[in-house]
Design an enzyme around this catalytic site. Sequence first.
Site, PDB file in Angstrom:
ATOM      1  N   ASP A 156       0.997  -1.168  -0.004  1.00 34.63           N
ATOM      2  CA  ASP A 156       0.141   0.293  -0.153  1.00 34.63           C
ATOM      3  C   ASP A 156       0.988   1.305   0.144  1.00 34.63           C
ATOM      4  OD1 ASP A 156       0.971  -0.007   2.405  1.00 34.63           O
ATOM      5  OD2 ASP A 156      -0.758  -0.236   3.550  1.00 34.63           O
ATOM      6  N   ASP A 179      -8.350  -7.751   0.485  1.00 34.99           N
ATOM      7  CA  ASP A 179      -7.186  -8.072   1.574  1.00 34.99           C
ATOM      8  C   ASP A 179      -7.864  -7.691   2.660  1.00 34.99           C
ATOM      9  OD1 ASP A 179      -6.695  -4.991   1.059  1.00 34.99           O
ATOM     10  OD2 ASP A 179      -5.770  -5.796   2.970  1.00 34.99           O
ATOM     11  N   CYS A 225     -12.184 -29.043   6.740  1.00 31.56           N
ATOM     12  CA  CYS A 225     -10.764 -28.241   6.153  1.00 31.56           C
ATOM     13  C   CYS A 225      -9.584 -29.120   6.047  1.00 31.56           C
ATOM     14  CB  CYS A 225     -10.385 -26.936   7.431  1.00 31.56           C
ATOM     15  SG  CYS A 225      -9.003 -26.266   6.953  1.00 31.56           S
ATOM     16  N   CYS A 280      -6.527 -28.070   6.116  1.00 31.34           N
ATOM     17  CA  CYS A 280      -5.108 -27.442   6.568  1.00 31.34           C
ATOM     18  C   CYS A 280      -4.301 -28.336   7.447  1.00 31.34           C
ATOM     19  CB  CYS A 280      -5.531 -25.938   7.256  1.00 31.34           C
ATOM     20  SG  CYS A 280      -6.045 -26.081   8.955  1.00 31.34           S
ATOM     21  N   CYS A 294      -6.232 -28.480  10.922  1.00 28.68           N
ATOM     22  CA  CYS A 294      -7.208 -29.425  11.024  1.00 28.68           C
ATOM     23  C   CYS A 294      -6.855 -30.809  10.748  1.00 28.68           C
ATOM     24  CB  CYS A 294      -8.335 -28.897  10.255  1.00 28.68           C
ATOM     25  SG  CYS A 294      -8.918 -27.398  10.720  1.00 28.68           S
ATOM     26  N   HIS A 336      -4.947 -22.114   9.915  1.00 28.55           N
ATOM     27  CA  HIS A 336      -6.333 -22.461   9.663  1.00 28.55           C
ATOM     28  C   HIS A 336      -7.141 -21.268   8.956  1.00 28.55           C
ATOM     29  CE1 HIS A 336     -10.455 -23.961   9.713  1.00 28.55           C
ATOM     30  NE2 HIS A 336     -10.607 -22.922  10.427  1.00 28.55           N
TER      31      HIS A 336
END
Length: 374
Positions: A92, A271, A309, A311, A314, A340
Amino acid sequence: MRFEIQAECSETGARAGLLHTAHGIIETPVFMPVGTQATVKGVTQRDLAGELDARIILANTYHLFLRPGNQLIRQMGGLHQFMAWPRAILTDSGGFQVFSLSDLRKITDQGVLFRSHLDGDAHLFTPESTVDVQMDFGSDIMMVLDECLAYPSSHEAANHAMQRTVQWARTAYSHYTRKVEETGSLSALFPIVQGSMFPDLRRACANELLELNAHGYAIGGLSVGEPRALSLEMTEVTAPLLPKDKPRYVMGVGMPEELPEYVARGVDMMDCVLPSRNARNGYLFTSEGRVVIKQARYRDDPAPVDPKCSCYTCRTHSRAYLRHLFQASEILFSSLATLHNLQYYLDRMRQIRQSILLGTFPAYLDGLRRSAVE
Ligand SMILES: [Zn+2]
């Protein structure tokens, strides 16, 4: 930088595309994890690229300018090399943080004078200097300095800030064009549509900025305290005014259930600090709703955070273990929880993208809206 649209939804404004950058191809719509200080808090670059397969992350110019400084980052080979992140980076302009973090700021047509929140030193950001700083970083996508107002603002104040934003964007662009000719830089520069919550100002701002023929356009000044419906409404007003063949980025949004709503309004990039910040505070997003891990009911719960999930967290750990780590203030909790939550956001975007490619996005959106009501 080149943007290629692969599929467009015939009922909504949703599009799926590919954004080609010097640091890889980004599949859109995309959610960009926030790496404020050249790090996504608690997550290694290895996991960001490997486990999460994030193609682009965001870093904050304000923070990196103050510490460790753009000179040092340039000396270390640029931001990609400094942080060992070979994929794309968006930075930014620092404007938003100047307006929200620093005090004693003074805005003039030349730029914004502010005091560092770290040591009180005075600094000046101008449209030109923020391009220079981001070029030192070697960002793939740079943002122009803009004036972002809090909510609510009067029409008069919003108009004034919008005019200044347009003027700064023009100044930044002529400086940027000269620098690109001089240095051969591959960094793209996105201007930001402002105008607070006033559709007439949003329209006027977009029209002025179109003349810059930029690589992409951002919609800024949202998530500044307004009701969420209003952020969506402003996006709905602004997105159709932006070039169809360029990526559109809405800054600082949103909740997981809002991602498809923005995509439906023609947004390609987003974002937000929510997934990472909420993770550290013990709020986990799941396919069955929000899990507040400190709650006593998870004390002896052997199930993963989200059974749907895939990930690392998990696949490996129980809610009971995560709750224990959280209660004991263990560092590992932040890492596992952030991993996660980011996976949840990125997976959701990948599902959205897939449904646009398959032509089933309206049904997908409908299903999500219905489950939100229930
Ligand atoms: Zn998970």
